[in-house]
Motif scaffolding. Structure first.
Motif, PDB file in Angstrom:
ATOM      1  N   SER A  17      52.046  27.214  27.767  1.00  0.00           N
ATOM      2  CA  SER A  17      51.956  28.253  26.752  1.00  0.00           C
ATOM      3  C   SER A  17      51.491  29.554  27.380  1.00  0.00           C
ATOM      4  O   SER A  17      51.401  29.671  28.603  1.00  0.00           O
ATOM      5  N   GLY A  18      51.164  30.525  26.555  1.00  0.00           N
ATOM      6  CA  GLY A  18      50.769  31.843  27.032  1.00  0.00           C
ATOM      7  C   GLY A  18      49.446  31.829  27.779  1.00  0.00           C
ATOM      8  O   GLY A  18      48.620  30.932  27.614  1.00  0.00           O
ATOM      9  N   TYR A  19      49.262  32.826  28.614  1.00  0.00           N
ATOM     10  CA  TYR A  19      48.037  33.001  29.394  1.00  0.00           C
ATOM     11  C   TYR A  19      47.657  34.477  29.336  1.00  0.00           C
ATOM     12  O   TYR A  19      48.521  35.351  29.386  1.00  0.00           O
ATOM     13  N   GLY A  20      46.369  34.759  29.231  1.00  0.00           N
ATOM     14  CA  GLY A  20      45.890  36.133  29.264  1.00  0.00           C
ATOM     15  C   GLY A  20      44.511  36.186  29.891  1.00  0.00           C
ATOM     16  O   GLY A  20      43.753  35.219  29.834  1.00  0.00           O
ATOM     17  N   GLY A  21      44.201  37.299  30.529  1.00  0.00           N
ATOM     18  CA  GLY A  21      42.890  37.447  31.146  1.00  0.00           C
ATOM     19  C   GLY A  21      42.477  38.905  31.232  1.00  0.00           C
ATOM     20  O   GLY A  21      43.320  39.801  31.319  1.00  0.00           O
ATOM     21  N   LEU A  22      41.174  39.122  31.187  1.00  0.00           N
ATOM     22  CA  LEU A  22      40.588  40.444  31.391  1.00  0.00           C
ATOM     23  C   LEU A  22      39.502  40.292  32.436  1.00  0.00           C
ATOM     24  O   LEU A  22      38.747  39.312  32.410  1.00  0.00           O
ATOM     25  N   GLY A  23      39.420  41.245  33.368  1.00  0.00           N
ATOM     26  CA  GLY A  23      38.420  41.119  34.417  1.00  0.00           C
ATOM     27  C   GLY A  23      37.968  42.443  34.976  1.00  0.00           C
ATOM     28  O   GLY A  23      38.514  43.507  34.668  1.00  0.00           O
ATOM     29  N   VAL A  24      36.950  42.347  35.814  1.00  0.00           N
ATOM     30  CA  VAL A  24      36.418  43.498  36.521  1.00  0.00           C
ATOM     31  C   VAL A  24      36.238  43.086  37.984  1.00  0.00           C
ATOM     32  O   VAL A  24      35.945  41.932  38.283  1.00  0.00           O
ATOM     33  N   GLU A  25      36.460  44.056  38.870  1.00  0.00           N
ATOM     34  CA  GLU A  25      36.371  43.815  40.310  1.00  0.00           C
ATOM     35  C   GLU A  25      35.443  44.845  40.935  1.00  0.00           C
ATOM     36  O   GLU A  25      35.532  46.034  40.628  1.00  0.00           O
ATOM     37  N   TYR A  26      34.545  44.392  41.806  1.00  0.00           N
ATOM     38  CA  TYR A  26      33.640  45.280  42.535  1.00  0.00           C
ATOM     39  C   TYR A  26      33.949  45.146  44.018  1.00  0.00           C
ATOM     40  O   TYR A  26      33.807  44.074  44.608  1.00  0.00           O
ATOM     41  N   LYS A  27      34.399  46.238  44.626  1.00  0.00           N
ATOM     42  CA  LYS A  27      34.816  46.230  46.021  1.00  0.00           C
ATOM     43  C   LYS A  27      33.587  46.260  46.939  1.00  0.00           C
ATOM     44  O   LYS A  27      32.804  47.206  46.919  1.00  0.00           O
ATOM     45  N   LEU A  28      33.416  45.205  47.748  1.00  0.00           N
ATOM     46  CA  LEU A  28      32.311  45.126  48.708  1.00  0.00           C
ATOM     47  C   LEU A  28      32.620  45.902  49.983  1.00  0.00           C
ATOM     48  O   LEU A  28      31.757  46.568  50.542  1.00  0.00           O
ATOM     49  N   ASN A  29      33.860  45.772  50.463  1.00  0.00           N
ATOM     50  CA  ASN A  29      34.352  46.502  51.636  1.00  0.00           C
ATOM     51  C   ASN A  29      35.865  46.603  51.523  1.00  0.00           C
ATOM     52  O   ASN A  29      36.420  46.333  50.463  1.00  0.00           O
ATOM     53  N   GLN A  30      36.533  46.970  52.599  1.00  0.00           N
ATOM     54  CA  GLN A  30      37.982  47.177  52.571  1.00  0.00           C
ATOM     55  C   GLN A  30      38.750  45.923  52.141  1.00  0.00           C
ATOM     56  O   GLN A  30      39.794  46.027  51.512  1.00  0.00           O
ATOM     57  N   ASN A  31      38.237  44.724  52.485  1.00  0.00           N
ATOM     58  CA  ASN A  31      38.966  43.488  52.207  1.00  0.00           C
ATOM     59  C   ASN A  31      38.353  42.597  51.130  1.00  0.00           C
ATOM     60  O   ASN A  31      39.062  41.852  50.482  1.00  0.00           O
ATOM     61  N   ALA A  32      37.039  42.620  50.974  1.00  0.00           N
ATOM     62  CA  ALA A  32      36.361  41.672  50.074  1.00  0.00           C
ATOM     63  C   ALA A  32      35.898  42.332  48.781  1.00  0.00           C
ATOM     64  O   ALA A  32      35.437  43.471  48.783  1.00  0.00           O
ATOM     65  N   GLU A  91      35.777  37.365  35.295  1.00  0.00           N
ATOM     66  CA  GLU A  91      36.898  37.343  34.361  1.00  0.00           C
ATOM     67  C   GLU A  91      36.613  36.493  33.125  1.00  0.00           C
ATOM     68  O   GLU A  91      35.820  35.563  33.169  1.00  0.00           O
ATOM     69  N   TYR A  92      37.347  36.831  32.077  1.00  0.00           N
ATOM     70  CA  TYR A  92      37.519  35.959  30.925  1.00  0.00           C
ATOM     71  C   TYR A  92      39.007  35.637  30.883  1.00  0.00           C
ATOM     72  O   TYR A  92      39.853  36.537  30.967  1.00  0.00           O
ATOM     73  N   GLU A  93      39.345  34.353  30.764  1.00  0.00           N
ATOM     74  CA  GLU A  93      40.738  33.939  30.719  1.00  0.00           C
ATOM     75  C   GLU A  93      40.971  33.011  29.530  1.00  0.00           C
ATOM     76  O   GLU A  93      40.087  32.280  29.124  1.00  0.00           O
ATOM     77  N   ARG A  94      42.189  33.054  29.034  1.00  0.00           N
ATOM     78  CA  ARG A  94      42.587  32.173  27.935  1.00  0.00           C
ATOM     79  C   ARG A  94      43.809  31.390  28.396  1.00  0.00           C
ATOM     80  O   ARG A  94      44.880  31.960  28.620  1.00  0.00           O
ATOM     81  N   TYR A  95      43.632  30.072  28.576  1.00  0.00           N
ATOM     82  CA  TYR A  95      44.702  29.179  29.017  1.00  0.00           C
ATOM     83  C   TYR A  95      45.414  28.574  27.813  1.00  0.00           C
ATOM     84  O   TYR A  95      45.177  27.435  27.440  1.00  0.00           O
ATOM     85  N   GLY A  96      46.268  29.329  27.185  1.00  0.00           N
ATOM     86  CA  GLY A  96      47.104  28.817  26.107  1.00  0.00           C
ATOM     87  C   GLY A  96      46.394  28.496  24.815  1.00  0.00           C
ATOM     88  O   GLY A  96      45.393  29.106  24.462  1.00  0.00           O
TER      89      GLY A  96
END
Length: 175
Positions: A130-145, A150-155
């Motif tokens: 079924s459908g999937y949806g998610g909302l999230g936030v990301e905090y950049k530690l450095n160039q790669n990490a 997140e909050y996710e809804r699995y169907g």
């Protein structure tokens, strides 16, 4: 679910010209600790999630992941048993920068979920796509990490085992 999709589309329309922290043509992998309430046991339990994705542009990408819902034992009167399962997803991802270090994102896609209920009275196994949806936030530690939450809804709502609503926090590594 409809309200979540409308919010994601509105966010994408308003912030379309903004630049994100994602580098075009880059891939990433990550791992998170997840929690969801188990309907059968009526308790939260920590589990794990693995995910990976690819950024086509600074804003638009695709992500796939697998979330494990480990075995949870229960006893209710004369009924004893356990529940376990997993969820997988593939989703389009749209990212909006907040500042140099922080960005917010939304994901919309499809999920496949499997659950097992084993009791002394019998066993049930079912799955759904079924459908999937998610909302999230990301905090950049450095160039790669980066740190992600997140909050996710699995169907759709589950009758037993882990619920469809999942909260997670983890680490993402781009290359």
């Amino acid at each position: 679910m409809k309200k979540l999709m409308i919010a994601l589309i509105a966010t994408a329309a308003v912030a379309g010209a903004a630049q994100a922290q994602n580098t075009p043509g880059s891939a990433y992998v990550g791992a998170s600790a997840v929690t969801s309430k188990n309907t059968t046991v009526d308790a939260h339990k920590a589990d794990g999630k693995l995910f990976g994705g690819y950024n086509f542009t600074e804003q638009l990408g695709v992500e796939a992941g697998w979330t494990n819902h480990h075995k949870s034992d229960f006893a209710n009167g004369g009924v004893r048993g356990s529940t376990e399962g997993y969820g997988t997803y593939v989703a389009a991802k749209y990212t909006v920068p907040v500042n140099e270090k922080v960005s917010a994102y939304g994901k919309v896609g499809v999920s496949h979920n499997e659950r097992k209920l084993n009791t002394n009275l019998g066993n049930i196994k079912d799955d759904d796509t079924s459908g999937y949806g998610g909302l999230g936030v990301e905090y950049k530690l450095n160039q790669n990490a980066s740190l992600v939450a997140e909050y996710e809804r699995y169907g759709k709502t589950k009758d037993y085992g882990a619920r469809a609503n999942v909260w997670s926090a983890g680490l993402k590594y781009g290359f």
